[in-house]
Design an enzyme around this catalytic site. Structure first.
Site, PDB file in Angstrom:
ATOM      1  N   TYR A 341      20.182 -31.228 -90.212  1.00 42.86           N
ATOM      2  CA  TYR A 341      21.528 -30.827 -89.807  1.00 42.86           C
ATOM      3  C   TYR A 341      22.583 -31.540 -90.649  1.00 42.86           C
ATOM      4  O   TYR A 341      23.634 -30.977 -90.931  1.00 42.86           O
ATOM      5  CB  TYR A 341      21.746 -31.114 -88.316  1.00 42.86           C
ATOM      6  CG  TYR A 341      21.181 -30.033 -87.444  1.00 42.86           C
ATOM      7  CD1 TYR A 341      21.574 -28.715 -87.613  1.00 42.86           C
ATOM      8  CD2 TYR A 341      20.243 -30.319 -86.478  1.00 42.86           C
ATOM      9  CE1 TYR A 341      21.044 -27.714 -86.842  1.00 42.86           C
ATOM     10  CE2 TYR A 341      19.696 -29.319 -85.689  1.00 42.86           C
ATOM     11  CZ  TYR A 341      20.112 -28.014 -85.878  1.00 42.86           C
ATOM     12  OH  TYR A 341      19.581 -27.022 -85.107  1.00 42.86           O
ATOM     13  N   ASP A 478      -8.045 -28.666 -75.030  1.00 43.37           N
ATOM     14  CA  ASP A 478      -8.530 -27.333 -74.684  1.00 43.37           C
ATOM     15  C   ASP A 478      -9.800 -27.023 -75.476  1.00 43.37           C
ATOM     16  O   ASP A 478      -9.933 -27.448 -76.619  1.00 43.37           O
ATOM     17  CB  ASP A 478      -7.475 -26.277 -75.052  1.00 43.37           C
ATOM     18  CG  ASP A 478      -6.380 -26.181 -74.018  1.00 43.37           C
ATOM     19  OD1 ASP A 478      -6.515 -26.827 -72.978  1.00 43.37           O
ATOM     20  OD2 ASP A 478      -5.406 -25.465 -74.274  1.00 43.37           O
TER      21      ASP A 478
END
Length: 575
Positions: A341, A478
């Site tokens: 930014y 997972d």
DNA sequence: TAAATCTCAGGCCTTGTCGG
DNA sequence: CCGACAAGGCCTGAGATTTA
């Protein structure tokens, strides 16, 4: 280990053997014709260093270069001694090789210009592809060819042309806020960007009302955990955490910039050499982690100025070197996103910031955290107290403590934990806390989550804990491709950061679950894997063609904490 | 044509808004 | 109040583009 003081230094040293003529030979007027179109670019002073009172060079940066490199035949620097300390670079375009391309662009623009055009400075670049029409200078020239002129000349480099019902609007780059004022009706979504307000919320909707009374014997579990902790193979051995003197990094950057300046003074063109790092073929698996293949000239990449290919990259690199120097000087820390930014007017996307930070990390030979470029998103909980150089103490015994980013200021770590549990997802992290896992496992431990793919800071923190406390590490992910990749990421490091794996990888970490083989065993709901995943799997691991997620294990309220994890630990069922 | 570079898409998470 | 959606933030890798 680091090239700051070792013999590796010369690999990373910039080399300055080429002259301007070698890289950009003078144009042969007899063979090529040039068109009059020229583009101007802002040049930014990379830094204002005060060491030894040396005034530092103004180095060029091309934020909005819209022409392809093949179109540029000549680059010259024209110092105009402007008030803002910037100078102008002029580029001449070659009309021979890419004449059709420029003609097409010109024709497209003329088509656009045949409609009414309004010019505003309150807009901003809405879409990248629309901004690629050309630079302001070029548009000014084009506008004049159809008898139109620029109304307001305070604009900078970026432009965009928006089509609407009655014609076209021409927008130039400013800030998002000002854009909102003139563009809300088309894109109200942008309004959301600047509105803040934080309301933490944890999604626990998947928890069912049922309960499971099945439990493990506490005494047996304690014994099993004690056995695990006594297993030397699971501990981080005698590795130590290296502490880098930031003054040395600063002086290294200073030297690099000094030499670049020197080369410019001698009317030669500098060249920085960094190691390529983004290919699997350049990494080797050694000492139980991913590492750079042994040094070899073929594995190095040259970034020179004004090379046709890497000119902009070189400029970004030099600019960021200056910025990093200032960060170190002021002991200020920024995330990559914050840097993006801050220099948004200089780069087209976040990737460019990521790449240049990686380049500097390789060039200087230290991790981004030592350059005061940080990330922090991971969470930690457990029997853990951190003592800071400032004399303060952080107790991580409150749920979901944010992992601190200034890890180098931790001077002491106190903990009575027996092991470290790394959890892939934040939702599971909170779920385990809610199930009161810390009390059910009978032995104190530390729990960490990297919220999906772990950022560098989380891995660094895990490495620091496991090394300083000499604790075994277990990873719960997972049973799908991405979960396994995340586990491998913690354990062996990544290809991109293979030069940092010594400080990031935790090779003694063990995969506790969930294994794909357990999908059927525990009746987890599964989905068939997609063709895209099959392809990715072939490149990493092979496992039965089904995937699931940990949420599938949350069959009832306390299955994870009372049945799955204790049994896994009790059976020492990990890989 | 092979290699280097850039762009885009995807994964993990977060927060905030909006409409049912 | 909840789910869908879209943004930010972190990471990786594939494919397109460009150069030598």
């Amino acid at each position: 280990m680091l090239p700051l003081d070792s013999e590796q230094t010369e690999i990373f040293e910039p080399s300055f053997e080429k002259t301007l003529d070698d890289i950009a030979p003078p144009l042969d007027k007899n063979q090529k014709t040039t068109i009059s179109t020229q583009t101007s670019f802002e040049i930014f002073t990379p830094m204002s260093m005060t060491q030894n009172s040396v005034a530092y060079p103004q180095l060029p940066y091309f934020p909005s270069q819209r022409f392809t490199n093949s179109q540029v035949t000549e680059t010259s620097i024209v110092n105009e001694n402007r008030e803002d300390n910037s100078v102008v670079v002029s580029q001449t375009l070659n009309s021979q090789t890419d004449n059709t391309d420029i003609s097409n662009q010109r024709a497209n623009l003329l088509e656009i210009l045949s409609h009414d055009i309004t010019v505003t400075t309150d807009g901003f670049k809405i879409f990248n592809n629309l901004a690629k029409v050309g630079t302001v200078k070029w548009l000014e020239t084009a506008l004049s060819t159809v008898g139109k002129s620029v109304i307001n000349k305070t604009w900078k480099n970026e432009v965009a042309i928006m089509e609407h019902q009655n014609g076209y609007d021409l927008y130039v780059d400013k800030t998002v806020k000002t854009a909102l004022e003139c563009f809300t009706k088309e894109d109200t979504k942008i309004c959301k960007i600047i509105k803040n307000g934080v309301v933490p919320k944890i999604d626990l909707s998947y928890i069912s009302k049922q309960d499971n009374k099945k439990k493990c014997s506490v005494r047996q579990l304690k014994q099993s955990i004690d056995t695990i902790c006594a297993n030397e193979d699971l501990l981080s051995g005698c590795e130590t955490i290296q502490v880098i003197d930031k003054k040395k990094i600063q002086s290294k950057i200073y030297d690099i910039l000094s030499k670049i300046y020197e080369v410019f003074e001698n009317n030669k063109m500098p060249c920085l050499v960094v190691r390529r790092s983004y290919k699997a073929s350049l990494c080797v698996y050694e000492n139980e982690r991913l590492q750079c293949a042994s040094s070899d000239a073929g594995k190095l990449r040259k970034i020179h100025f004004p090379g046709k290919l890497c000119c902009r990259r070189f400029c970004r690199l030099v600019y960021m070197l200056g910025k990093v120097y200032n960060l170190l000087e002021n002991n200020q820390k920024l995330t990559k996103r914050e840097i993006y930014y801050q220099i948004k007017h200089l780069v087209t996307n976040q990737e460019q910031v990521n790449r240049v930070v990686g380049d500097i990390s390789q060039l200087v030979g230290v991790g981004p955290w030592d350059l005061n470029i940080i990330s922090h998103s991971g969470l930690v909980y457990g029997n853990l107290r951190l003592f800071w150089a400032s004399g303060e103490m952080t107790n991580c015994n409150t749920p979901a403590t944010l992992i601190p980013y200034d890890l180098d200021e931790i001077i002491e770590i106190h903990s009575t934990a027996n092991f470290i549990l790394v959890v892939e997802k934040e939702s599971i992290f909170h779920k385990l806390l809610e199930e009161d896992l810390p009390n059910k496992l009978a032995r104190p431990f530390i729990m960490i989550t990297g919220k999906g793919v772990p950022d560098i800071n989380t891995r660094l923190f895990l490495k620091k804990l496991s090394t300083m406390l000499k604790l075994p590490v277990f990873v719960l992910v997972d049973p799908d491709l991405y979960g396994i990749r995340i586990m491998l990421n913690y354990r062996f490091g990544t290809i991109t950061n293979c030069h940092l794996s010594e400080q990031l990888a935790v090779p003694n970490a063990r995969w506790l679950g969930v294994f794909p083989s357990e999908i059927a065993k525990f009746g987890i709901q599964f989905q068939n894997i997609t063709q895209r995943e099959v392809k990715a799997i072939n490149e990493t691991l092979k496992y039965p063609g089904k995937k699931g997620s940990i949420e599938g294990l949350v069959k009832n309220n306390t299955f994870l904490s009372e049945a799955y994890l204790p049994v896994k630990l009790f059976n020492q069922d990990f890989i």
